[in-house]
Design a protein around this motif. Structure first.
Motif, PDB file in Angstrom:
ATOM      1  N   SER A 187      15.000  64.675  15.883  1.00 50.69           N
ATOM      2  CA  SER A 187      15.116  63.793  17.046  1.00 50.69           C
ATOM      3  C   SER A 187      15.263  64.641  18.306  1.00 50.69           C
ATOM      4  CB  SER A 187      16.306  62.844  16.893  1.00 50.69           C
ATOM      5  OG  SER A 187      16.401  61.981  18.017  1.00 50.69           O
ATOM      6  N   SER A 241      13.788  64.984  22.279  1.00 51.60           N
ATOM      7  CA  SER A 241      13.110  64.211  23.331  1.00 51.60           C
ATOM      8  C   SER A 241      13.022  65.029  24.609  1.00 51.60           C
ATOM      9  CB  SER A 241      13.848  62.900  23.592  1.00 51.60           C
ATOM     10  OG  SER A 241      15.182  63.152  24.014  1.00 51.60           O
ATOM     11  N   GLU A 258      12.983  64.780  28.919  1.00 56.09           N
ATOM     12  CA  GLU A 258      13.234  64.005  30.132  1.00 56.09           C
ATOM     13  C   GLU A 258      12.384  64.606  31.242  1.00 56.09           C
ATOM     14  OE1 GLU A 258      17.408  63.846  30.933  1.00 56.09           O
ATOM     15  OE2 GLU A 258      17.902  63.023  28.953  1.00 56.09           O
ATOM     16  N   THR A 263      10.448  59.525  30.014  1.00 57.28           N
ATOM     17  CA  THR A 263      10.954  60.189  28.808  1.00 57.28           C
ATOM     18  C   THR A 263       9.850  60.260  27.753  1.00 57.28           C
ATOM     19  OG1 THR A 263      11.762  58.102  27.893  1.00 57.28           O
ATOM     20  CG2 THR A 263      13.323  59.415  29.205  1.00 57.28           C
ATOM     21  N   GLU A 303       9.643  60.746  23.494  1.00 64.49           N
ATOM     22  CA  GLU A 303      10.256  60.926  22.183  1.00 64.49           C
ATOM     23  C   GLU A 303       9.315  61.812  21.368  1.00 64.49           C
ATOM     24  OE1 GLU A 303      13.079  61.041  19.524  1.00 64.49           O
ATOM     25  OE2 GLU A 303      13.299  59.901  21.397  1.00 64.49           O
ATOM     26  N   TRP A 304       9.773  63.027  21.087  1.00 58.33           N
ATOM     27  CA  TRP A 304       8.920  64.022  20.433  1.00 58.33           C
ATOM     28  C   TRP A 304       9.137  64.052  18.922  1.00 58.33           C
ATOM     29  CZ3 TRP A 304       5.299  67.043  22.971  1.00 58.33           C
ATOM     30  CH2 TRP A 304       4.706  68.077  22.223  1.00 58.33           C
ATOM     31  N   GLY A 305      10.344  63.744  18.496  1.00 59.98           N
ATOM     32  CA  GLY A 305      10.651  63.810  17.072  1.00 59.98           C
ATOM     33  C   GLY A 305      11.036  65.222  16.672  1.00 59.98           C
ATOM     34  N   HIS A 338       7.964  55.468  29.201  1.00 58.69           N
ATOM     35  CA  HIS A 338       8.415  56.071  27.952  1.00 58.69           C
ATOM     36  C   HIS A 338       7.219  56.269  27.023  1.00 58.69           C
ATOM     37  CE1 HIS A 338      11.002  57.116  24.603  1.00 58.69           C
ATOM     38  NE2 HIS A 338      10.353  56.233  23.850  1.00 58.69           N
ATOM     39  N   ASP A 379       6.104  57.800  23.088  1.00 51.83           N
ATOM     40  CA  ASP A 379       6.603  58.168  21.765  1.00 51.83           C
ATOM     41  C   ASP A 379       5.466  58.805  20.970  1.00 51.83           C
ATOM     42  OD1 ASP A 379       7.624  58.388  19.199  1.00 51.83           O
ATOM     43  OD2 ASP A 379       8.698  56.480  19.292  1.00 51.83           O
ATOM     44  N   SER A 432       6.353  60.888  18.266  1.00 54.81           N
ATOM     45  CA  SER A 432       7.032  61.414  17.081  1.00 54.81           C
ATOM     46  C   SER A 432       6.155  61.275  15.832  1.00 54.81           C
ATOM     47  CB  SER A 432       8.376  60.718  16.871  1.00 54.81           C
ATOM     48  OG  SER A 432       8.203  59.311  16.777  1.00 54.81           O
TER      49      SER A 432
END
Length: 261
Positions: free
Chosen positions: A209, A211, A213, A219, A221-223, A247, A249, A251
């Protein structure tokens, strides 16, 4: 015409029988001369390298420094001016520089005949900075290998802040801080160049997890740090497809998402 007399034949036989001995003597004398010349040449070479006033250290040059100064490097290298150039222990100088100046990633110590020593330095480049709350709010620079190599009072430009939001739990025991720092460094290296310029913080909550910024309150979310190149390509495409999103994501790079238009 009368042939050679008995005395003449005997003298000739003596000369002929003595020829091999004379040849051996000549070869031995030549060998002695050659050996003497080699010994003299070797002695002259040793004297030239170690005893003569000509091949001695007169200057120490430094190249490649960006944050460090030439004088800092020279002081730590501690090369003895006036010593025979051949006797300078380049390996010891290299080890001393890397030990005492952690900012140095690599250094090549070379003899520059007839009078110089060259110190070719490669400094570490910070890819992340870690705020050191226990040291007056200073920052710790972290390089691409995950090495924390310097503490500075001002954050260097272009290096996102590393935020470790990890609880002291089984997750942390399974993945020590150094491992998580290396994962964050790997992610920072995979971020697309256009996104890296806008990245302000790389936040680590756990191994899988991580991420980002970005500027403007965006933001990502890269994972985990796995499949970084695929995530970078997906993020680039996603940002082009949804330029107003807040945002992103990636991931799961085969199933990306964006929101907050």
């Amino acid at each position: 015409m009368a042939g050679p007399t008995t005395a003449e034949r005997g003298e000739r036989q003596k000369l002929e029988s003595g020829s091999p001995r004379l040849r051996r003597l000549r070869r031995l004398r030549m060998l002695i001369i050659l050996l003497s010349a080699v010994v003299l040449a070797g002695a002259a070479t040793i004297w030239l390298l170690y005893g003569s006033p000509w091949l001695r250290v007169e200057k120490v040059s430094v190249s490649g420094v960006r944050v460090l100064t030439d004088q800092q490097v020279r002081d730590v290298a501690d090369v003895s001016i006036g010593s025979p150039l051949i006797s300078v222990d380049t390996d010891a100088i290299e080890a001393r520089l890397r030990r005492k100046l952690p900012r140095i990633d690599a250094v090549d110590v070379v003899r520059s005949w007839p009078h110089g020593i060259g110190l070719k330095v490669t400094e570490r480049t910070p890819v992340l900075i870690l705020k050191n709350t226990g040291n007056g709010g200073k920052y710790v620079e972290v390089d691409a290998k995950g090495v924390r190599f310097a503490t500075v009072s001002a954050a260097p430009k272009g290096a996102p802040a590393l935020e470790l939001a990890v609880s002291r739990s089984a997750v942390l025991r399974r993945f020590p801080v150094d491992r998580l720092v290396r994962e964050a460094v790997g992610v920072a290296g995979d971020i697309p160049a256009a996104v890296r310029r806008d990245t302000r913080v790389v936040k680590v909550r756990s191994y899988d997890s991580i991420s980002l910024e970005l500027s403007g309150g965006r933001t990502v979310e890269w994972g985990s740090g796995e499949k970084g190149r695929a995530k970078a390509r997906t993020l680039t495409a996603l940002m082009k497809a949804a330029p107003g999103a807040r945002h992103f994501d990636v991931s799961a790079p085969i199933a990306p998402a964006s929101s907050g238009n």
